[in-house]
Design a protein around this motif. Structure first.
Motif, mmCIF file in Angstrom:
data_model
loop_
_atom_site.group_PDB
_atom_site.id
_atom_site.type_symbol
_atom_site.label_atom_id
_atom_site.label_comp_id
_atom_site.label_asym_id
_atom_site.label_seq_id
_atom_site.Cartn_x
_atom_site.Cartn_y
_atom_site.Cartn_z
ATOM 1 N N SER A 54 62.811 -4.068 78.529
ATOM 2 C CA SER A 54 62.139 -5.118 77.757
ATOM 3 C C SER A 54 61.430 -6.100 78.690
ATOM 4 C CB SER A 54 63.149 -5.889 76.886
ATOM 5 O OG SER A 54 63.557 -5.094 75.805
ATOM 6 N N LEU A 55 62.154 -6.537 79.722
ATOM 7 C CA LEU A 55 61.561 -7.515 80.644
ATOM 8 C C LEU A 55 60.370 -6.915 81.391
ATOM 9 C CD1 LEU A 55 64.923 -8.872 82.050
ATOM 10 C CD2 LEU A 55 63.229 -10.295 80.905
ATOM 11 N N ASN A 56 60.571 -5.702 81.937
ATOM 12 C CA ASN A 56 59.497 -5.090 82.728
ATOM 13 C C ASN A 56 58.254 -4.856 81.881
ATOM 14 O OD1 ASN A 56 60.582 -4.917 85.330
ATOM 15 N ND2 ASN A 56 61.874 -3.190 84.718
ATOM 16 N N THR A 57 58.459 -4.493 80.628
ATOM 17 C CA THR A 57 57.308 -4.214 79.763
ATOM 18 C C THR A 57 56.506 -5.483 79.528
ATOM 19 O OG1 THR A 57 58.636 -2.546 78.664
ATOM 20 C CG2 THR A 57 56.624 -3.222 77.549
ATOM 21 N N VAL A 58 57.201 -6.569 79.225
ATOM 22 C CA VAL A 58 56.478 -7.815 78.944
ATOM 23 C C VAL A 58 55.751 -8.299 80.203
ATOM 24 C CG1 VAL A 58 56.769 -10.223 78.243
ATOM 25 C CG2 VAL A 58 57.973 -8.433 77.025
ATOM 26 N N VAL A 59 56.414 -8.166 81.350
ATOM 27 C CA VAL A 59 55.777 -8.583 82.608
ATOM 28 C C VAL A 59 54.506 -7.762 82.848
ATOM 29 C CG1 VAL A 59 56.050 -8.586 85.128
ATOM 30 C CG2 VAL A 59 57.896 -9.442 83.669
ATOM 31 N N LYS A 60 54.587 -6.465 82.536
ATOM 32 C CA LYS A 60 53.439 -5.570 82.754
ATOM 33 C C LYS A 60 52.208 -6.042 81.964
ATOM 34 C CE LYS A 60 53.155 -1.415 81.007
ATOM 35 N NZ LYS A 60 53.869 -0.328 80.374
ATOM 36 N N TYR A 61 52.439 -6.675 80.842
ATOM 37 C CA TYR A 61 51.320 -7.156 80.019
ATOM 38 C C TYR A 61 50.815 -8.529 80.466
ATOM 39 C CZ TYR A 61 51.506 -3.319 76.767
ATOM 40 O OH TYR A 61 51.427 -2.068 76.209
ATOM 41 N N ASN A 62 51.360 -8.982 81.593
ATOM 42 C CA ASN A 62 50.869 -10.231 82.168
ATOM 43 C C ASN A 62 50.965 -11.400 81.179
ATOM 44 O OD1 ASN A 62 49.965 -11.605 84.300
ATOM 45 N ND2 ASN A 62 47.801 -11.062 84.054
ATOM 46 N N ILE A 63 52.130 -11.521 80.578
ATOM 47 C CA ILE A 63 52.374 -12.616 79.626
ATOM 48 C C ILE A 63 52.776 -13.846 80.443
ATOM 49 C CG2 ILE A 63 53.837 -13.361 77.687
ATOM 50 C CD1 ILE A 63 51.926 -10.997 77.074
ATOM 51 N N PRO A 64 52.058 -14.961 80.293
ATOM 52 C CA PRO A 64 52.301 -16.090 81.207
ATOM 53 C C PRO A 64 53.553 -16.917 80.936
ATOM 54 C CG PRO A 64 50.510 -16.597 79.706
ATOM 55 C CD PRO A 64 50.887 -15.177 79.432
ATOM 56 N N HIS A 65 54.204 -16.712 79.787
ATOM 57 C CA HIS A 65 55.407 -17.505 79.507
ATOM 58 C C HIS A 65 56.410 -16.618 78.783
ATOM 59 C CE1 HIS A 65 58.107 -20.538 77.841
ATOM 60 N NE2 HIS A 65 57.532 -21.450 78.600
ATOM 61 N N ILE A 66 57.635 -16.606 79.284
ATOM 62 C CA ILE A 66 58.678 -15.785 78.657
ATOM 63 C C ILE A 66 59.922 -16.645 78.429
ATOM 64 C CG2 ILE A 66 60.218 -13.787 78.988
ATOM 65 C CD1 ILE A 66 57.947 -12.550 80.714
ATOM 66 N N SER A 67 60.430 -16.601 77.202
ATOM 67 C CA SER A 67 61.708 -17.255 76.904
ATOM 68 C C SER A 67 62.735 -16.154 76.705
ATOM 69 C CB SER A 67 61.626 -18.073 75.613
ATOM 70 O OG SER A 67 60.667 -19.082 75.737
ATOM 71 N N ALA A 68 63.866 -16.263 77.363
ATOM 72 C CA ALA A 68 64.904 -15.230 77.240
ATOM 73 C C ALA A 68 66.233 -15.895 76.913
ATOM 74 C CB ALA A 68 65.009 -14.439 78.536
ATOM 75 N N TYR A 69 66.707 -15.637 75.712
ATOM 76 C CA TYR A 69 67.948 -16.260 75.247
ATOM 77 C C TYR A 69 69.015 -15.207 75.018
ATOM 78 C CZ TYR A 69 65.357 -20.548 74.487
ATOM 79 O OH TYR A 69 64.613 -21.678 74.681
ATOM 80 N N SER A 70 70.243 -15.632 75.204
ATOM 81 C CA SER A 70 71.377 -14.775 74.923
ATOM 82 C C SER A 70 71.664 -14.821 73.414
ATOM 83 C CB SER A 70 72.539 -15.356 75.729
ATOM 84 O OG SER A 70 73.745 -14.927 75.259
ATOM 85 N N LEU A 71 72.022 -13.689 72.837
ATOM 86 C CA LEU A 71 72.351 -13.676 71.405
ATOM 87 C C LEU A 71 73.593 -14.533 71.161
ATOM 88 C CD1 LEU A 71 71.816 -12.387 68.558
ATOM 89 C CD2 LEU A 71 73.556 -10.714 69.170
ATOM 90 N N THR A 72 73.468 -15.483 70.253
ATOM 91 C CA THR A 72 74.645 -16.288 69.892
ATOM 92 C C THR A 72 74.801 -16.252 68.379
ATOM 93 O OG1 THR A 72 73.221 -18.232 69.900
ATOM 94 C CG2 THR A 72 74.601 -17.931 71.832
ATOM 95 N N LEU A 73 76.013 -16.397 67.942
ATOM 96 C CA LEU A 73 76.259 -16.411 66.498
ATOM 97 C C LEU A 73 76.322 -17.849 66.038
ATOM 98 C CD1 LEU A 73 78.994 -13.674 66.048
ATOM 99 C CD2 LEU A 73 76.516 -13.469 65.863
ATOM 100 N N GLU A 74 75.415 -18.198 65.140
ATOM 101 C CA GLU A 74 75.424 -19.569 64.640
ATOM 102 C C GLU A 74 75.258 -19.568 63.137
ATOM 103 O OE1 GLU A 74 72.666 -22.058 66.890
ATOM 104 O OE2 GLU A 74 73.467 -21.021 68.640
ATOM 105 N N GLY A 75 75.982 -20.444 62.465
ATOM 106 C CA GLY A 75 75.796 -20.626 61.028
ATOM 107 C C GLY A 75 76.175 -19.406 60.217
ATOM 108 N N ASP A 76 75.615 -19.378 59.022
ATOM 109 C CA ASP A 76 76.019 -18.396 58.030
ATOM 110 C C ASP A 76 75.051 -17.207 58.030
ATOM 111 O OD1 ASP A 76 77.380 -17.372 55.891
ATOM 112 O OD2 ASP A 76 76.170 -18.453 54.413
ATOM 113 N N THR A 77 74.991 -16.484 59.139
ATOM 114 C CA THR A 77 74.028 -15.387 59.230
ATOM 115 C C THR A 77 74.715 -14.058 58.916
ATOM 116 O OG1 THR A 77 74.516 -14.998 61.553
ATOM 117 C CG2 THR A 77 72.789 -16.599 61.076
ATOM 118 N N LYS A 78 73.892 -13.037 58.726
ATOM 119 C CA LYS A 78 74.448 -11.707 58.477
ATOM 120 C C LYS A 78 75.326 -11.270 59.659
ATOM 121 C CE LYS A 78 73.261 -6.997 57.367
ATOM 122 N NZ LYS A 78 72.322 -6.055 56.816
#
Ligand code: SF4
Length: 377
Positions: A173-197
């Motif tokens: 995932s990271l290498n692919t996005v970098v390959k497209y020369n995307i100038p800003h990347i946010s990478a978050y860890s999955l967290t469980l919050e609230g009343d989600t599925k």
């Protein structure tokens, strides 16, 4: 005075399994919502008619799920009621499947100069598993459409620690996005919050999350693969000059107006939050009751000092000891000396030239514990 504007659009095509943001997948009240929202925008425009806006962020939800004619009404309302600074950063969030030619033409017609695309992973089976309604191909198409229309200031969001995600898939995932020369990347860890599925599945034992070790391995992989970027905040990487001004405004405790359902603002040392019920929001505004705030809290100097610490430490550039003194008229060590000394001894905060404090790599790994230590001492 620096001032930002956040506009909340609480609609999405459907609800992602991990998402706790305020958004509805029913679209029956969108026209009424946009009418009410524009009234709220106008009222703040009156209040701040002599102040330039430095950054605008239209978020959600998925703003681009609105039909273009409604989005154009919002864009018009913003430019008619606010004075934008010459270098105003104007971001809109979009999902790949909603970036159409018509939407892009509108971005170009208005000074919208930054697009934040939710991707999360490049493997379609992961996208499906987490409830995303687009494919990787649609992200590629969106990038092509934006770039061919001259829009290159693009963020892409990724999530690591997805159910059954391997290290190799995360690297891909990271290498692919970098390959497209995307100038800003946010990478978050999955967290469980609230009343989600996902929260419900986890409670029933139907979902396994990445353990701490895997989570940190994935974070470190992101740091390695994104090493040509400026790692300017714990979860954000940017090419030079492409850091998100609007988020920096939050982390630096600048003032911002929040409009729309559930939006928050921070003005004159008070933080307000709008009501979260869609029908009530529309009804209140239509009854000429423009105050749709359900909470308004005075942020005392002490609370501002605490926020200065934990928001400032999120940024790799850290916090400026002299700036603390200038802002609050007191030495940082008189207030937080014990914690700072303790964390420096433990190697999680470093003091650069007796002037700047920032987190070490280990400090990032335990950042939540560090931030909590500056609260309510
Ligand atoms: S598209 Fe974004 S805001 Fe909408 S449900 Fe998914 S994660 Fe939440």
């Amino acid at each position: 005075m620096e001032l930002g504007l956040y506009v909340h659009i609480p609609f999405c095509k459907s609800k992602c399994h991990y998402c706790d943001f305020l958004s509805y997948s029913r679209m029956d009240l969108v026209e009424e919502y946009v009418n009410a929202l524009n009234k709220e925008i106008k009222s703040y425009g009156q209040l701040f008619k002599n102040t330039q806006i430095q950054s605008i962020f239209i978020g959600g939800g998925t703003p681009t799920v609105l039909p273009p004619y409604l989005l154009e009404q919002i864009y018009n309302c913003i430019v008619d009621n606010f004075v934008l600074s010459e270098d105003c950063e104007w971001t809109i969030e979009a999902n790949p499947d909603t970036v159409t030619n018509e939407q892009v033409v509108l971005f170009r017609k208005y000074p919208i100069n930054r697009i934040s695309l939710g991707l999360q992973a490049v493997q379609d089976y992961h996208l499906k598993n987490i409830g995303r309604v687009h494919s990787f191909k649609q992200w590629e198409n969106a990038i092509f459409l934006l770039k061919s229309n001259g829009i290159t200031n693009i963020n892409t969001d990724l999530i690591f620690g997805l159910p059954n995600q391997t290290l190799q898939e995360w690297e891909e995932s990271l290498n692919t996005v970098v390959k497209y020369n995307i100038p800003h990347i946010s990478a978050y860890s999955l967290t469980l919050e609230g009343d989600t599925k996902f929260t419900k599945m986890y409670e029933k034992g139907e979902l396994t999350l990445a353990d701490e070790t895997l989570d940190r391995q994935m974070y470190n992989i992101a740091k390695d693969i994104l090493n040509s970027y400026n790692h300017y905040e714990i979860s954000n990487w940017a090419k030079n000059g492409k850091e998100c001004k609007h988020n920096i405004l939050y982390w630096k405790q600048k003032q911002y107006i929040g409009v729309g359902l559930g939006a928050s603002g921070y003005i004159s040392s008070s933080r307000y939050t709008n009501i979260r019920n869609l029908k009530d929001y529309i009804m209140n505004i239509n009854n000429n009751n423009l105050s749709v705030q359900e909470g308004n809290e005075y942020i005392t100097p002490r609370m501002q000092q605490e926020e200065f610490m934990f928001l400032g430490l999120r940024m790799r550039s850290g916090i400026d000891i002299n700036e603390f003194q200038k802002l609050f008229g007191v030495e940082i060590y008189d207030i937080f000396g014990n914690q700072i000394d303790r964390w420096i001894k433990q190697g999680v905060i470093r003091n650069n030239n007796n002037n700047i404090l920032n987190l070490t790599d280990y400090g990032i790994d335990i950042s939540n514990i560090i931030f909590a230590s500056f609260l309510n001492i």
